[in-house]
Design an enzyme around this catalytic site. Structure first.
Site, PDB file in Angstrom:
ATOM      1  N   ARG A  45      -3.734  13.890  -2.778  1.00 31.67           N
ATOM      2  CA  ARG A  45      -4.061  12.723  -3.603  1.00 31.67           C
ATOM      3  C   ARG A  45      -5.493  12.776  -4.148  1.00 31.67           C
ATOM      4  O   ARG A  45      -5.720  12.481  -5.324  1.00 31.67           O
ATOM      5  CB  ARG A  45      -3.902  11.461  -2.748  1.00 31.67           C
ATOM      6  CG  ARG A  45      -4.050  10.170  -3.505  1.00 31.67           C
ATOM      7  CD  ARG A  45      -4.145   8.969  -2.538  1.00 31.67           C
ATOM      8  NE  ARG A  45      -3.200   9.067  -1.452  1.00 31.67           N
ATOM      9  CZ  ARG A  45      -1.998   8.488  -1.430  1.00 31.67           C
ATOM     10  NH1 ARG A  45      -1.618   7.762  -2.456  1.00 31.67           N
ATOM     11  NH2 ARG A  45      -1.211   8.637  -0.390  1.00 31.67           N
ATOM     12  N   CYS A  69      16.645  -1.926 -14.462  1.00 34.49           N
ATOM     13  CA  CYS A  69      17.449  -3.092 -14.113  1.00 34.49           C
ATOM     14  C   CYS A  69      17.163  -3.545 -12.698  1.00 34.49           C
ATOM     15  O   CYS A  69      18.022  -3.435 -11.811  1.00 34.49           O
ATOM     16  CB  CYS A  69      18.918  -2.765 -14.289  1.00 34.49           C
ATOM     17  SG  CYS A  69      19.389  -2.926 -15.989  1.00 34.49           S
TER      18      CYS A  69
HETATM   19  N1  LLP Z   1      -0.644  17.417   4.698  1.00 35.83           N
HETATM   20  C1  LLP Z   1       0.488  16.914   5.217  1.00 35.83           C
HETATM   21  C2  LLP Z   1       1.077  17.538   6.389  1.00 35.83           C
HETATM   22  C3  LLP Z   1       1.081  15.784   4.651  1.00 35.83           C
HETATM   23  O1  LLP Z   1       2.188  15.286   5.187  1.00 35.83           O
HETATM   24  C4  LLP Z   1       0.487  15.193   3.504  1.00 35.83           C
HETATM   25  C5  LLP Z   1       1.106  14.018   2.887  1.00 35.83           C
HETATM   26  C6  LLP Z   1      -0.676  15.757   2.991  1.00 35.83           C
HETATM   27  C7  LLP Z   1      -1.222  16.865   3.607  1.00 35.83           C
HETATM   28  C8  LLP Z   1      -1.361  15.222   1.762  1.00 35.83           C
HETATM   29  O2  LLP Z   1      -1.787  13.915   1.903  1.00 35.83           O
HETATM   30  P1  LLP Z   1      -2.749  13.265   0.782  1.00 35.83           P
HETATM   31  O3  LLP Z   1      -4.075  13.956   0.853  1.00 35.83           O
HETATM   32  O4  LLP Z   1      -2.097  13.488  -0.536  1.00 35.83           O
HETATM   33  O5  LLP Z   1      -2.801  11.830   1.161  1.00 35.83           O
HETATM   34  N2  LLP Z   1       4.185   9.286  -1.122  1.00 35.83           N
HETATM   35  C9  LLP Z   1       3.094   8.655  -0.392  1.00 35.83           C
HETATM   36  C10 LLP Z   1       2.272   9.658   0.358  1.00 35.83           C
HETATM   37  C11 LLP Z   1       3.060  10.537   1.274  1.00 35.83           C
HETATM   38  C12 LLP Z   1       2.185  11.547   1.920  1.00 35.83           C
HETATM   39  C13 LLP Z   1       2.989  12.528   2.655  1.00 35.83           C
HETATM   40  N3  LLP Z   1       2.206  13.536   3.259  1.00 35.83           N
HETATM   41  C14 LLP Z   1       2.253   7.873  -1.382  1.00 35.83           C
HETATM   42  O6  LLP Z   1       2.572   7.854  -2.563  1.00 35.83           O
HETATM   43  O7  LLP Z   1       1.280   7.243  -0.997  1.00 35.83           O
END
Ligand code: LLP
Length: 462
Positions: A318, A390
């Site tokens: 992110r 919808c």
């Molecule tokens: N590493 C692992 C093992 C993870 O499970 C994740 C995210 C990341 C790295 C990366 O995390 P980030 O730095 O992007 O926060 N769909 C949700 C977020 C799900 C995250 C899943 N794992 C949202 O839109 O907030």
């Protein structure tokens, strides 16, 4: 330090954190790529490209990806966390262009599915620099990853350890693995919860002894090379206190494996989860501050345990891609809806919605937006930007002040949609998923094209 201001309720129809802007045409710089600006006519420019000109070519909705911002963020993590390996978490957003930028900037890549691995390999990413995640990888998927030479596979279940050991043996190779552990820490924004056990599908629990058992199981296989432990504590985190608690628990296990089992694991991965600014509520820390604090936590704990600091890695997704993308929509209809006590809300319907941004509906996420195609002298109104699906929960931006004369044909741009936006997009209501247009130095390039009705019908074989 950084944090997330608790909304603490609503005043009338608007959340207390949302202030009426002095100039409704102005961008809030913290929410936009460094290259974003508005000209005197109120036209939004990103990466040196006029957004109205861009969408005149590709139509709306469209994701606009600022390549310079993406690269700058990748560089910032790489440089701040020097000495670490930085794995870009492709689940946030991945396409072949992005996979190449990641490799060019010297980052490694975290994939969590066969499809993401396909994109990475198609882009020419060195397999040795890929980490492969997932709680339910099939033997076929593992075989493909091992065969491709994936640098590390993060194992997540006892069955997978056996499955992977068999696959590697059959292929006559030794596979490097990390063991995903859960440290009883769940972090979200400024809060984290530390518990003794956790109720979720990922990893092996440290407190129950499952993690140690998994380590022993991996060590028992000649076809597996145990590189280290892996701990990911959550997402959209602003504060390092969760890493502090998790780090202590994970390093205790790391030290225990060395002293009791005689195996010094050379690596440790601390996962991703670094927060970004979606609205003025969010105040994320710079990568340099995060690096300093996390390194201090790990080195301090290692010193206390009398062990060498392992080679560290992190997995931001992110924080690299989120702020580098915005979504541009065209307004179709505007409706004034009377609320209780004489209040009203302006519903602004745009030509996308939950099919290109499910995060508002799924996580109650807050976003911001701006009128991107002109300046307005109309007084601001409290608006809700909704999609065309919808479903009444089809909301893109729950609360934002927009010019009171907003109307059909206006462009609205939503910042910080790069992470888990296009990557979680769907064909709900048979929507065509939007394109991703990369902008840089005044040039626009479609890196993911818009889906067509032929794409929709390609799998519908009657
Ligand atoms: N590493 C692992 C093992 C993870 O499970 C994740 C995210 C990341 C790295 C990366 O995390 P980030 O730095 O992007 O926060 N769909 C949700 C977020 C799900 C995250 C899943 N794992 C949202 O839109 O907030």
């Amino acid at each position: 330090m950084s944090g997330h201001v608790s909304p603490g309720g609503f005043t009338g129809t608007s959340p207390v954190w949302l202030r009426e802007p002095e100039d409704v045409n102005a961008l809030v710089p913290a929410l936009w790529p460094a290259s974003a600006s508005k000209d005197d006519d109120g036209v939004l420019h990103v990466g040196g490209v006029s957004v109205p000109d861009l969408v005149a070519n590709v139509n709306t909705p469209a994701f606009v990806l600022d390549e310079g911002e993406f690269r700058a963020r990748a560089q910032a993590f790489r440089d701040a966390f020097s000495g670490y390996d930085v794995y870009y978490a492709g689940k946030a957003f991945l396409c072949t262009a992005v996979a190449r930028w990641v490799a060019e900037e010297g980052l490694c890549l975290d994939v969590c599915s066969n499809g993401e691995l396909t994109v990475a390999l198609r882009a020419g990413v060195d397999p040795a620099r890929i980490g492969y995640h997932g709680n339910n990888k099939t033997a076929m998927e593992l075989r493909r990853a091992v065969h491709a030479g994936v640098g590390r596979i993060i194992v997540d279940s006892f069955q997978e350890v056996e499955r992977l050991a068999d696959v590697a043996r059959q292929l006559g190779t030794t596979q490097a693995v990390m063991v995903r552990v859960t440290a009883g820490v769940e972090a979200h924004t400024h809060e984290f919860i530390a518990t003794a056990h956790e109720d979720q599908k990922f990893g092996f629990s440290i407190s129950s002894g499952a993690a140690l058992e998994a380590v022993q199981m991996v060590l028992a296989h000649d076809s597996l090379d145990l590189r280290g432990l892996h701990s990911h504590i959550g997402s959209q985190i602003f504060d390092t206190s969760g890493w502090e608690v998790a780090g202590r628990r994970v390093l205790a296990l790391h030290a225990h494996v060395a002293s009791e089992l005689g195996h010094v694991m050379p690596e440790l991965d601390l996962g991703g989860g670094f927060g970004i600014a979606y609205t003025t509520q969010d105040d994320p820390a710079e990568p340099s501050l995060l690096a300093e604090q996390i390194t201090r936590i790990v080195t301090g704990e290692c010193a206390a345990l009398g062990i060498d600091v392992p080679h560290l890695s992190i997995e931001p997704g992110r924080a690299i891609v989120g702020p580098a993308m915005c979504t541009v929509y065209t307004v179709g209809t505007v409706k004034e809806v009377e609320l209780d006590a004489g209040a009203s809300r302006t519903y602004v319907s745009v030509d996308g919605g939950m099919s290109d941004n499910i995060r508002t509906a799924l996580y109650d996420a807050d976003y911001s937006c701006t009128l991107a195609s002109r300046a307005s002298t109309a007084p601001p109104v409290l608006a809700r930007v909704v999609g065309k699906h919808c479903e009444s929960g089809d909301i893109v931006v729950k609360d934002e002040f927009l010019p009171g004369d907003i109307g059909p044909g206006d462009l609205v741009a939503v910042p910080a949609t790069g992470a888990y936006g296009r990557s979680m997009a769907s064909n709900y209501n048979h929507a065509l998923r939007p394109p991703v247009v990369a902008v840089r130095d005044g040039q626009a390039r479609v890196v993911v094209r818009r889906e067509t009705e032929d794409d929709l019908l390609a799998t519908d074989i009657g």
